[in-house]
Structures are given as structure tokens and as C-alpha cells.
Design a protein around this motif. Sequence first.
Motif, short mmCIF file in Angstrom:
data_model
loop_
_atom_site.label_atom_id
_atom_site.label_comp_id
_atom_site.label_asym_id
_atom_site.label_seq_id
_atom_site.Cartn_x
_atom_site.Cartn_y
_atom_site.Cartn_z
N ALA A 183 -13.23 -5.16 -3.83
CA ALA A 183 -11.72 -5.49 -3.64
C ALA A 183 -10.67 -4.65 -4.48
O ALA A 183 -9.70 -4.25 -3.89
N LYS A 184 -11.03 -4.32 -5.68
CA LYS A 184 -10.59 -3.42 -6.55
C LYS A 184 -10.41 -2.09 -5.71
O LYS A 184 -9.31 -1.45 -6.01
N ASP A 185 -11.11 -1.60 -5.04
CA ASP A 185 -11.34 -0.46 -4.59
C ASP A 185 -10.28 -0.27 -3.32
O ASP A 185 -9.55 0.75 -3.12
N LEU A 186 -10.05 -1.49 -2.66
CA LEU A 186 -8.91 -1.23 -1.63
C LEU A 186 -7.49 -1.24 -2.24
O LEU A 186 -6.75 -0.88 -1.70
N ILE A 187 -7.52 -1.58 -3.58
CA ILE A 187 -6.21 -1.65 -4.29
C ILE A 187 -5.72 -0.10 -4.68
O ILE A 187 -4.57 0.15 -5.04
N ARG A 188 -6.75 0.75 -4.62
CA ARG A 188 -6.47 2.18 -5.25
C ARG A 188 -5.29 2.78 -4.20
O ARG A 188 -4.87 3.86 -4.45
N GLU A 189 -5.38 2.44 -2.90
CA GLU A 189 -4.49 2.97 -2.07
C GLU A 189 -3.20 2.69 -2.23
O GLU A 189 -2.60 1.53 -2.10
N ILE A 190 -2.06 3.78 -2.48
CA ILE A 190 -0.70 3.42 -2.58
C ILE A 190 0.23 4.18 -1.47
O ILE A 190 -0.40 5.10 -0.91
N ASN A 191 1.49 3.81 -1.74
CA ASN A 191 2.23 4.17 -0.58
C ASN A 191 3.48 5.16 -1.30
O ASN A 191 4.53 5.34 -0.72
N MET A 192 3.26 5.70 -2.46
CA MET A 192 4.38 6.46 -3.19
C MET A 192 4.86 7.47 -2.12
O MET A 192 3.93 8.09 -1.87
N GLY A 193 6.17 7.81 -2.08
CA GLY A 193 6.70 8.78 -1.39
C GLY A 193 6.98 8.46 -0.13
O GLY A 193 7.67 8.92 0.58
N GLY A 194 6.72 7.10 0.27
CA GLY A 194 7.34 6.50 1.62
C GLY A 194 8.69 6.01 1.47
O GLY A 194 9.09 5.97 2.77
N THR A 195 9.15 5.95 0.30
CA THR A 195 10.62 5.33 0.07
C THR A 195 10.74 4.10 0.92
O THR A 195 9.98 3.24 0.84
N ALA A 196 11.74 4.21 1.67
CA ALA A 196 12.21 2.75 2.20
C ALA A 196 11.27 2.06 3.19
O ALA A 196 11.07 0.77 2.89
N ILE A 197 10.91 2.83 4.04
CA ILE A 197 9.84 2.12 5.37
C ILE A 197 8.50 2.68 5.43
O ILE A 197 7.94 2.63 6.52
#
Length: 470
Positions: free
Chosen positions: A218-232
Amino acid sequence: MKCRIEHDCIGDREVPEDAIYGVQTLRASENFKITGIPISHYPQLVNALAYIKKAAALTNNQLGLLDDERKEAIAAACDQLLEGKHHDQFIVDVIQGGAGTSTNMNANEVIANLGLINMGAEKGDYEKLHPNIHVNMAQSTNDVYPTALRLALITKLDLLIESMEYLKQSFADKGKEFSRVIKMGRTQLQDAVPMTLGQEFASYATMIGEDIERVREAKDLIREINMGGTAIGTGLNAPPKYARIVTEKLCELTGYDLELAPDLVEATQDTGAYVQLSGVLKRVAVKISKICNDLRLLSSGPRCGLNEINLPRMAPGSSIMPGKVNPIIPEVVNQIAFTVIGSDMTVTMAAEAGQLELNVMEPSIAASLFNSLVIMRRGFRTLADRCVCGITANEERCRQYVEHSIGLVTALNPYIGYERSTEVANEALDTGRSVYEVVLEKGYMSKQDLDDALSPEKMTHTHPLNLLPK
């Protein structure tokens, strides 16, 4: 109280002069008097915000969007937070409306004002260093908040895994200690077949070990981030290379192996990883609660219960019954499990409540997950240190149960057959005699063969095939 005047889109407000936060944080603290738990209660979240703001400043400077002086001021402010300083300035309630905007602005304002102090300017002099323009450059709450949540969760999950490993080892140690204690296994609270107390405790260690692997998954799934996506998730107001570079900076700063989501629009609205994690936490809580139920049953008594094990005597158990001592440590872990199970429902409903390109309920998800992780980590350590490590076995009591159990006849199935075993069991039950006595009386086995068949080694470690005469 001395105050300074700050301005936002709502209007002017007096902010206490000694406050490092600003006007938007002040409004949020007034709007959200909900749990009484500020975000400073979770230092991992404050640190995660500091990592993000520092990574963003370094990235914006590298891309030529932020000058060196402001970059250095922001980075220094973030480093102060990472050293544990000024966390008391994060005063917004952990549950809040606005999808985490108040948390993001609390960070922006604290970092801006710390940066201004570092630059030799006055707090609130935002023309020199602005919370939105400079600290929040190329960002939105909608990529900052979920990324901060994930960074904090990774840290907290590492702590949970440490406590689970510790608890697992405690049970494993008891498994070795009790490896020669023969006892009666039970199914449906009825006598089943013999086993060792060591096997029982070793099985608990195995159960916890399996769940440690599920937590890691489950921790491995948390590693994915959306930085740079800004508002939507479209990346509006962020340069084309920003998302990739800021993710790299975050990896360098945190030491975590983070991954940029391949579809930032999807990642900005999807909370599935939280649902998955919450489900795993519920699984862990349910299984360890079951183990605690077993400890309470096995230690019940001391005279009128099973009394196969003794739990450490931690506190007087009654204000009216002298000498009574209760299994208070397993009981508190049971209640932790109930709380985690309830929090899982909260996470589920909050995730389902997302609409279109954003889920505004993430603060509720964050509060639920953080609370579960905190009480589970503390509870598991408590269970290990104040209960499992001090458990002792009532070896004679365990052996008496085996010797007088009707279930003992199951071990004789391969030798005398099912029908004769049933006959022996019924007669032993009706007459109150032992299985051992009935078998000898009927001449179904010699004493030597019977002693051999009912030896602890045979009953708990071997699985004979059909031993009946052909």
C-alpha cells in the motif's frame, strides 16, 4: 496586543504582530473550530509542506522564474521548519473546508514571513516576498496538499512498519519460549486437536508478518504524486519542465523514491490509493484485534476460565472486587481497532464524495489516516512492551486440558479408525473417563503404542498417512 494589518480578497484584518502566519491562516483558524487538533499536531505533514515549498523554490530558480535572494530566503525558512522550529504557527484545524487550501496558505504565509525575517524585512512586507506569488509559484493547493499528504503518509507508514516488526518479533520470541508447552487447540471454542502453545504464538507472528508486506504494498501506491498538475492536472501556470524537475528535487530532499503520475488530471482527482491504504490498515487492525481476543480468552480466569497463559498484571482491575486484574492492554488495542475500522468508513465515504476534477474531502481523509497510523503505532508498541513480552505459560494447566480432552481422540484416527474413535469419544464423554483409559480398556492399542501415538511430538509435528492394517 500589537497587530499588523494584512490584506486578502476578503479585506483588511489585524494579525497579531508576533504571529508568523498571516491573514488567510487567521481566517481559517476562526472558520474551522472543529476538532481542536491543528495541523501542527502532525509534524510529518508540516515537514512535507516544507520539503515541497523548498523543492518548488529550487525548481523555479533553476527555470529562471525566481531570483536567487528569494530562493535562498524560502529555502532557509523551509530548513527552519524541517529542524522542528515554528511548528506552533501551523494553527489551522486538520479538518477544514476548501480541499486543504487553508493548510497550503498556512504554509505559504509562515514560510513567506520567515523568509522576510531572513531577508531583514518586516513580517507582512509581502511586496518583497509574497505567500502566493513567490512561495506558491507554479503550484496549487490541488497538487501541493495531496503531495504533502503522501509524503507524510510515507513517513508514518515507515513508523508503523517498525512497530509491527517489533510486535511480530515479540510473538516470535514467545513462540520459541513456549515451543515445548503442549496444549489443546480449539475450533468454534470446542476442543479440536493438540498443538503447542509455541505454535499458537508463532502463528501470530506469521500473521503480522504477512500484514507487514500488505502495508509495504500500500505504501508503494502512495509514492505517486501529482506535483506540477496545479489546479486540475493540466499544469496551468507551471512551465513545461516544472513537474519533472520538482519531482526530482523532492526525491533528492526527502530520500524517497517518488514517481510523477503519468496522467496528472487523473491523479489530481483520484483518491483510490488512500482507500487502498485505509483498507489495509483496517485489515491489520482486525487481525491484531483478533489476536487480542485470543489473549483475553487464553488468560481468562484465573480460576474459572481457560487460564492457559498469564498476562502481566498492569493495574488493579476493580474499584469493588479486591485483587481483580483485567487484561487492559489487549482491551485498549481492541478499541484502537474499532477506531481504525470506523476511520476506514470515513475514508471510503470521503473518497466517494469527489466530484469532477477534484476531491475536496481530502482533509477528512488525511485526518482519518493520520489518526489511525498514530494510534496503531503506539498501540502495537504498547501491546508488545506491556503485554506480550511478559506473558507466561501455565504449562501444567495446558497439559491437563490435553489429557482430559475428548478431542485427543482425533490423534488416534490414523491408528484405530474414525468409527472406533467416535465410539471412544462418546464413551469417554458419557463416563467422564479419559480417552486414554477407554482405548486401553477396549484393547484397541497397547500402552506403548498409545503413549507413542499421543506423544507431543507425534500430535503436533507429524501428519501420518493411513496407519490402519490393510
